[in-house]
Design a protein around this motif. Sequence first.
Motif: not given
Length: 106
Positions: A82-106
Amino acid sequence: MSDEAYVTDRIKKGALFGAFVDGQLAGFIGMHAEGGIGMLFVSPEYRRRRIGMALETYMINLGLERGERPYGQVEIGNDASKGLQETLGLCFSRGRIYWMERDGRE
């Protein structure tokens, strides 16, 4: 990264880059399969030399040159990242972001 097959795949696809000091691997960074910047690691003996910053800057610039919008994720509690991202001037989302993906089995 504990998934050797995943890391091998990233290497084969040209999505993992290293930083070397006097011929020794000092750290690496990569592009995840979904397109996010990550896998940043700097060996303890090379920390505090701005190697992580150089690696992340390289990945951001590479993405911009490709016409992409570079992004990454920081795990909750990873204050160093987080400190590195802040040093680089990057922006953070206002809240948490959750990722969902398929596991390859359909």
